[in-house]
Design a protein around this motif. Structure first.
Motif, PDB file in Angstrom:
ATOM      1  N   PRO A   1       0.831  -1.201   0.000  1.00 29.02           N
ATOM      2  CA  PRO A   1       0.000   0.000   0.000  1.00 29.02           C
ATOM      3  C   PRO A   1       0.865   1.251   0.000  1.00 29.02           C
ATOM      4  O   PRO A   1       2.035   1.224   0.390  1.00 29.02           O
ATOM      5  CB  PRO A   1      -0.806  -0.130   1.280  1.00 29.02           C
ATOM      6  N   LEU A   2       0.262   2.376  -0.420  1.00 29.70           N
ATOM      7  CA  LEU A   2       1.008   3.627  -0.497  1.00 29.70           C
ATOM      8  C   LEU A   2       0.035   4.786  -0.428  1.00 29.70           C
ATOM      9  O   LEU A   2      -1.067   4.722  -0.995  1.00 29.70           O
ATOM     10  CB  LEU A   2       1.804   3.703  -1.807  1.00 29.70           C
ATOM     11  N   SER A   3       0.464   5.862   0.274  1.00 24.40           N
ATOM     12  CA  SER A   3      -0.292   7.108   0.240  1.00 24.40           C
ATOM     13  C   SER A   3       0.666   8.235  -0.074  1.00 24.40           C
ATOM     14  O   SER A   3       1.728   8.346   0.544  1.00 24.40           O
ATOM     15  CB  SER A   3      -1.002   7.362   1.571  1.00 24.40           C
ATOM     16  N   LEU A   4       0.304   9.047  -1.065  1.00 16.94           N
ATOM     17  CA  LEU A   4       1.068  10.238  -1.427  1.00 16.94           C
ATOM     18  C   LEU A   4       0.375  11.440  -0.803  1.00 16.94           C
ATOM     19  O   LEU A   4      -0.783  11.732  -1.109  1.00 16.94           O
ATOM     20  CB  LEU A   4       1.130  10.401  -2.949  1.00 16.94           C
ATOM     21  N   GLN A   5       1.091  12.120   0.105  1.00 21.13           N
ATOM     22  CA  GLN A   5       0.480  13.199   0.857  1.00 21.13           C
ATOM     23  C   GLN A   5       0.474  14.473   0.032  1.00 21.13           C
ATOM     24  O   GLN A   5       1.413  14.771  -0.706  1.00 21.13           O
ATOM     25  CB  GLN A   5       1.230  13.416   2.167  1.00 21.13           C
ATOM     26  N   CYS A   6      -0.611  15.223   0.225  1.00 18.24           N
ATOM     27  CA  CYS A   6      -0.754  16.480  -0.499  1.00 18.24           C
ATOM     28  C   CYS A   6      -0.416  17.666   0.406  1.00 18.24           C
ATOM     29  O   CYS A   6       0.387  18.511   0.056  1.00 18.24           O
ATOM     30  CB  CYS A   6      -2.175  16.614  -1.049  1.00 18.24           C
ATOM     31  N   ASN A   7      -1.050  17.749   1.603  1.00 21.23           N
ATOM     32  CA  ASN A   7      -0.829  18.843   2.553  1.00 21.23           C
ATOM     33  C   ASN A   7      -0.911  20.204   1.872  1.00 21.23           C
ATOM     34  O   ASN A   7       0.056  20.963   1.813  1.00 21.23           O
ATOM     35  CB  ASN A   7       0.542  18.707   3.228  1.00 21.23           C
ATOM     36  N   PRO A   8      -2.087  20.562   1.324  1.00 17.79           N
ATOM     37  CA  PRO A   8      -2.201  21.848   0.620  1.00 17.79           C
ATOM     38  C   PRO A   8      -2.084  23.008   1.592  1.00 17.79           C
ATOM     39  O   PRO A   8      -2.369  22.879   2.776  1.00 17.79           O
ATOM     40  CB  PRO A   8      -3.604  21.776   0.001  1.00 17.79           C
ATOM     41  N   PRO A   9      -1.667  24.184   1.134  1.00 19.09           N
ATOM     42  CA  PRO A   9      -1.607  25.361   2.013  1.00 19.09           C
ATOM     43  C   PRO A   9      -3.009  25.753   2.429  1.00 19.09           C
ATOM     44  O   PRO A   9      -3.954  25.617   1.650  1.00 19.09           O
ATOM     45  CB  PRO A   9      -0.950  26.421   1.132  1.00 19.09           C
ATOM     46  N   PRO A  10      -3.160  26.237   3.661  1.00 18.91           N
ATOM     47  CA  PRO A  10      -4.507  26.600   4.137  1.00 18.91           C
ATOM     48  C   PRO A  10      -5.021  27.835   3.415  1.00 18.91           C
ATOM     49  O   PRO A  10      -4.467  28.931   3.568  1.00 18.91           O
ATOM     50  CB  PRO A  10      -4.289  26.855   5.627  1.00 18.91           C
TER      51      PRO A  10
END
Length: 1158
Positions: free
Chosen positions: A152-161
């Protein structure tokens, strides 16, 4: 009797509730004094675009007109001190202008609007102003991600607020969306989840993108590079949750918003997700599965949606579940929002502010924007929690009260004013309203009113004394009268009367009930061919007093009525329908009150589109496979395909049909001929027609070979007396089989001992000269090309040229059968004298004269044919009572032989034709005058007329009466015995043979029993009996006589008149004066000019030329059957030209005679 206090209190509460309900629907007219009311304001959470000016709305009404002020973050906001801020005229809306510079962020905060006048202060909600933000993505270094295949894999986005939060989506560097399915999907937090990674997932540009709403900008995160390490095989694994973690979690949601639950699981193969609610079913009608069943959305959440939900992730290796505990909280919401209170002096009332929420909200009262506790004491006012009670209010007690209900999740603010007024009743609606309603529809008569104390309102119809309420009527407290079903009998004038202690007011409303608009015959679904003329019906029934408008829609958009369409009262006609006309057609019939519509679908059958992409495969010596892609059938199935070919040697550019195939196939093996450079195309056929041809295929050349067939249609025939022309049908391009195609022509006389002659030619014709007359020849034509000869051809018999026959039929005998037909016999000629192929015997005949005196006849020659070698026949359709001459010939392919001896014969009398006309006149009611003319074809000597007549009246008929009249009589007068009945007359001419055909006429009908028709009344003056008319006729007759005498004298002095100098006419050899080219004019024989014909009334007619093609068998008339019977029918014109009774087109008159002497 005094009520106990508890009962009295309950009654007071009930009365107050009733008054509150009644007043809530009543508006205070703006011409009366009243406190301010907020009518428009910005939303509580107000996010603005930093690139635009800021508008914070606040509108209010009141009398006097309110003034406005603002607070910012709880403090007075001095608008006048800030040059960027202004307030709209007669409004409280703030305008913050940044055109001259400035930072929108400096104006963020909490704003509140105050609207004031002499009677109180109203407040807006607190407006939280924020400026939209779209920050850049923070710079970060993204490492290469390596992962084993199947992990499994997750690619994080973490967009600016951002403000508001951006929309997240994943794309490649080429701006192609990342494909998502149940294995790969994006979570609500923006991360990209892989349930298991496959080798195909390896790429260098997984990029997270954030789109910000107000600025319409997209921020892109540095792309991920994913490397997948392969293994010998992917191990199958049981599911495990990637989000949320663990086996349970909790989630809080506010009432009225959407709840989104999410479960994302890993595993090989990718797990399936299913959702359940513990202890019950998922909320019905408000749940929706999203993101490949990984998300459960529950819209408009309520307290009943609290509980435990769990998601079940399963694959063939096992299953796992996660429980989510959902708690529903609530910001305050109204149970009973306070309404404006209008009281008369001395009245009691109350304001109620009831709200609910989780946790339960607290209630705070304010008056004119200040806490009620800090306001001056008011003995007539009592605050009891969520209720304010007013007792014995007086003028001057008006104010605006605010209710604030709040908890940790939000607040509610409501304004309600108390206005103490002393106003007599008034009707707020226009006077004498007219209301129109469709029959059987629900309707409402409005009568808005106002007064203080609140008036009582009653309704009356047509001045009747009974109040309308109940049954079909329902009176509402706001003054409206509702009818459940308007009927024709409900038409009339309705009166509303408002009454209070200060007076009363009334208004009238007239109600008209109209018939409904209905489409009684709407359009129907149709399937039509292109170019046809479909008609879409729309027959409408509507109330004639209402204006009807008929509109048409096509595919739910207004239809443009162009030149090809005709809109009529009962339908729409489309001329030359085309493919673009296909679609939904809606007829809408509307009036000002109602409308009806009907829809139908028009399908247009069009010729199919052309086939495309032709391909040749399986190339062989004598065959090839042709494959094509069918075009669109345009709603009519393709029934056939026609394959055509073109070759570039014999007929380049000309296409020929090769073969045809059913519409269900798109590939066929084609048979080919040698030595052809083929090119193919395909045409599709459906019931409408043929498509355009496809684009041609590539060319295919076959090898050559010797011909396999010889020419067809070989024949030999002479075109002159000493030749024979040999012709044949040449081979076409697919039969030549090789280059230099030629023909070997061979011939000899039909004699086994004869020698063959031959000639090689390239054209399909060869002429043999110096041949004997009409002898048989044996002929052969063989095809040959550079590869060889065709097989030995068949022998064909041909003949050399014919010559005219040398002998005439002999011993011609005539037997008269009747007045119009004769029988012929003759001795046949010897076959050796025919000099060709016997075609027919032909009898030429012409009418020499009539047996009636002074009747000139046409001597036009006619013939009748007797095909074959025969010696008898019949000639019919002769004129009775005439002298005829006849001669016979034998005919071959070259023409007629010599003529036989001329035979003469007469025809006996026959029955005459009908009289030319029968005219009926009724000069009065006692007599009927008949007038007629002699028959056009007497066919003998007339012996008299037979007149039969019969009275009739409707279907009743009298007995038939008979009158036998002399041959010279052409008038008859009938004395009527019955002035009412009509008469039917039958008139026949008679010869010795018998009565001829009857002419039938009826007397005109009378207008009524007592009055004859205007043309036949007693008072009608017959012009023939008038003295002036008789005198005029005598003078004309005298003038004609004088002119005739002058003409006769002039001609007598001239003696002989050179006819050939005047007219180029052929003279009859029998004329006595033919030798010197002239003849005498005399009265002895009264002979007409040559080539003219005299009728019974003495007129002269120009004779037609004897050189007609009919004489020689070329005309359409004068043809006979094999038995000699006449085929052609004399036309009306011919009958008139060649019979006894014709009127001349140029009658002999003195005037003509004078012109002839000029």
């Amino acid at each position: 009797m005094v009520m106990p206090r508890p009962r009295l209190a309950r009654a007071a509460v009930a009365l107050a509730l009733y008054l509150h309900h009644l007043v809530s629907a009543i508006e205070v007219p703006l011409d009366l004094p009243q406190p301010p009311t907020i009518t428009k304001q910005s939303v509580k959470d107000y996010i603005v675009d930093p690139r635009d000016n800021i508008f914070i709305e606040c509108e209010a009404k009141g009398n006097p007109v309110p003034t406005f002020s603002w607070t910012r973050n709880g403090k007075f906001f001095n608008v006048a001190k800030d040059p960027k801020v202004s307030m709209r005229r007669r409004s409280g809306t703030l305008v913050i202008d940044f055109h001259s510079g400035g930072r929108p962020e400096d104006y963020e905060g909490e704003y509140q609007c105050f609207a004031r006048n002499d009677y109180g202060t109203a407040l807006s909600s607190k407006i939280h102003l924020q400026v939209s933000k779209s920050p850049l993505w923070p710079k970060e270094k993204v490492d290469v991600i390596e992962v084993d295949e199947g992990a499994p894999l997750s690619l994080q986005c973490n967009p600016p607020p951002g403000l508001p939060s951006p929309v997240i989506f994943w794309m490649s560097s080429s701006m192609e969306p990342i494909h998502q399915d149940k294995r790969v999907s994006q979570g609500q937090n923006g991360d990209l989840y892989f349930s298991n990674v496959l080798l195909q997932d390896a790429q260098t540009d997984y990029s997270c993108n954030a789109r910000f709403h107000f600025t319409h900008t997209i921020q892109q995160k540095n792309p991920y590079t994913l490397k997948v390490k392969t293994t010998r095989g992917i191990t199958e694994t049981t599911p495990s949750f990637m989000y949320p973690y663990g086996t349970s979690s909790s989630q809080m949601v506010l009432r009225g918003v959407d709840l989104l639950l999410e479960c994302i699981a890993s595993g090989v193969p990718a797990p399936d997700i299913m959702w359940y609610k513990k202890g019950g079913e998922l909320p019905a009608g408000k749940t929706k599965l999203e993101n490949f069943n990984k998300a459960l959305r529950i819209s408009n959440v309520s307290e009943e949606d609290s509980g435990e939900y769990f998601c079940l992730a399963s694959n063939k290796m096992g299953s796992i579940r996660h429980t989510i505990s959902v708690r529903v909280k609530a910001a305050p919401y109204w149970l009973d929002e306070p309404q404006n209170l209008i009281l008369a002096p001395g009245e009691d009332g109350r304001l109620v502010c009831r709200a609910n929420g989780n946790p339960k909200p607290t209630i705070q009262w304010l008056v004119n924007g200040e806490p009620i506790e800090a306001s001056p004491p008011n003995p007539s006012r009592e605050v009891a929690g969520d209720t304010i009670v007013f007792r014995d209010t007086q003028i001057g007690s008006s104010a605006v009260y605010q209710c604030n209900a709040s908890n940790e999740h939000g607040y509610l603010l409501a304004n309600a004013f108390v206005s103490v007024l002393d106003v007599p009743p008034r009707i707020l609606a226009p006077r004498n309203q007219l209301i129109k309603v469709i029959q059987y529809n629900r309707t409402r008569l409005d009568c808005p009113f106002f007064g203080s104390p609140i008036p009582t309102l009653r309704w009356f119809k047509n001045g009747q004394g009974n109040t309308l309420d109940g049954g079909n009527y329902k009176a509402h407290e706001n003054g409206s009268l509702e009818m459940n079903m308007a009927r024709k009998e409900d038409q009339g004038i309705y009166t509303c009367v408002a009454t209070n202690i200060l007076g009363k007011a009334e208004a009238q409303v007239r109600l008209e009930v109209k018939d409904p608009t209905r489409i009684v015959r709407g359009p129907e679904d149709q399937v039509v061919k292109r170019g046809s003329m479909p008609r879409l019906h729309c027959r409408i029934k509507h109330d004639p007093t209402l204006k009807l408008t008929v509109t048409w829609l096509k595919d739910d958009a207004p239809l443009y009525i162009g030149n090809r369409m005709k809109k009529e009262d009962d339908g729409l006609t489309i001329f030359g329908v085309a493919e673009k006309d296909q679609g939904d057609y809606t007829c809408i019939a509307s009036t000002e009150l109602d409308k009806d519509s009907a829809k139908a679908y028009l399908t247009v059958l069009e010729r199919p589109d052309r086939p495309r992409d032709l391909e040749l495969t399986d190339l062989a010596e004598r065959s090839v496979r042709l494959t094509w892609i069918p075009g669109d059938d345009n709603n009519s199935p393709i029934t056939d395909y026609i394959v055509q070919f073109e070759e570039d040697r014999f007929q380049p550019g000309t296409w020929h049909n090769h073969s045809s195939y059913p519409g269900s196939v798109n590939s066929a093996v084609l048979s080919l001929s040698p030595y052809v450079n083929y090119q193919f195309r395909v045409i599709a056929v459906n019931d409408v027609g043929s498509s355009l041809p496809s684009m041609p295929s590539e060319r295919y050349q076959t090898n050559g070979a010797r011909p396999e067939i010889n020419p067809t249609g070989v024949q030999g025939a002479g075109t002159q007396r000493n030749n024979m022309e040999i012709t044949w049908t040449p081979l076409n391009a697919t039969q030549a089989y090789g280059p230099n195609l030629r023909y070997i022509v061979r011939w000899r006389r039909r004699d086994p001992r004869g020698s063959w002659y031959n000639e090689t030619v390239k054209t399909p014709r060869h002429v043999v000269w110096n041949t004997p007359i009409y002898v048989p020849y044996e002929i052969k034509v063989q095809a040959e090309n550079d590869f060889g000869r065709a097989p030995e051809p068949d022998t064909v018999i041909g003949y050399s040229g014919e010559d005219y026959p040398k002998a005439a039929p002999t011993d011609v005998r005539i037997r008269v059968l009747n007045s119009t037909a004769i029988a012929l016999t003759w001795t046949r000629v010897h076959l050796d004298t025919i000099q060709g192929q016997l075609k027919e015997y032909r009898a030429y005949f012409w009418r020499e004269s009539s047996l009636l005196k002074n009747l000139w006849v046409s001597k036009k020659r006619q013939y009748v044919s007797f095909p074959g070698d025969r010696n008898r026949g019949i000639v019919s359709r002769l004129f009775p009572y005439s002298n005829y001459k006849l001669e016979m010939v034998v005919t071959n392919g070259r023409g007629d032989g010599p003529r036989s001896e001329v035979k003469e014969f007469p025809t006996p009398e026959g029955v005459p034709s009908s009289p030319r006309y029968l005219r009926i006149r009724q000069p009065n009611l006692e007599t009927i005058n008949l007038e007629w003319d002699q028959p056009e074809h007497p066919n003998g000597v007339l012996t008299g007329y037979n007149l039969r007549y019969q009275a009739f009246n409707g279907s009743k008929s009298g007995r038939i009466l008979v009158e036998n009249l002399s041959p010279n009589q052409t008038r008859f007068t009938l004395q009527r015995t019955d002035p009412i009945s009509r008469y039917r007359f039958f008139l026949r001419a008679r010869t010795q043979v018998g009565d001829g055909e009857a002419i039938v006429e009826e007397s005109p009908a009378l207008l009524n029993e007592a009055t004859p028709t205007p043309a036949y009344t007693k008072n009608h003056v017959d012009i023939a009996t008038q003295g002036w008319f008789i005198g005029l006729m005598c003078a004309i007759a005298l003038l004609v006589l004088i002119l005739l005498i002058v003409c006769f004298i002039k001609r007598s002095r001239g003696g002989k008149y050179p006819v050939r100098d005047n007219k180029d006419e052929h003279l009859n050899p029998e004329d006595k004066n033919v030798e010197d080219g002239s003849f005498d004019y005399s009265d002895e024989d009264n002979k007409p000019l040559p080539n003219s014909q005299t009728s019974l009334d003495g007129t002269i007619k120009q004779q037609e030329s004897d050189d007609s093609l009919v004489d020689y068998g070329e005309g359409g008339e004068g043809q006979f059957n094999e038995d000699g019977s006449f085929i052609g029918q004399y036309t009306v014109k011919k009958d008139k030209e060649e019979t006894e009774g014709n009127e001349s087109s140029e009658a002999t008159s003195p005037v003509n005679a004078i012109y002839s002497l000029a």
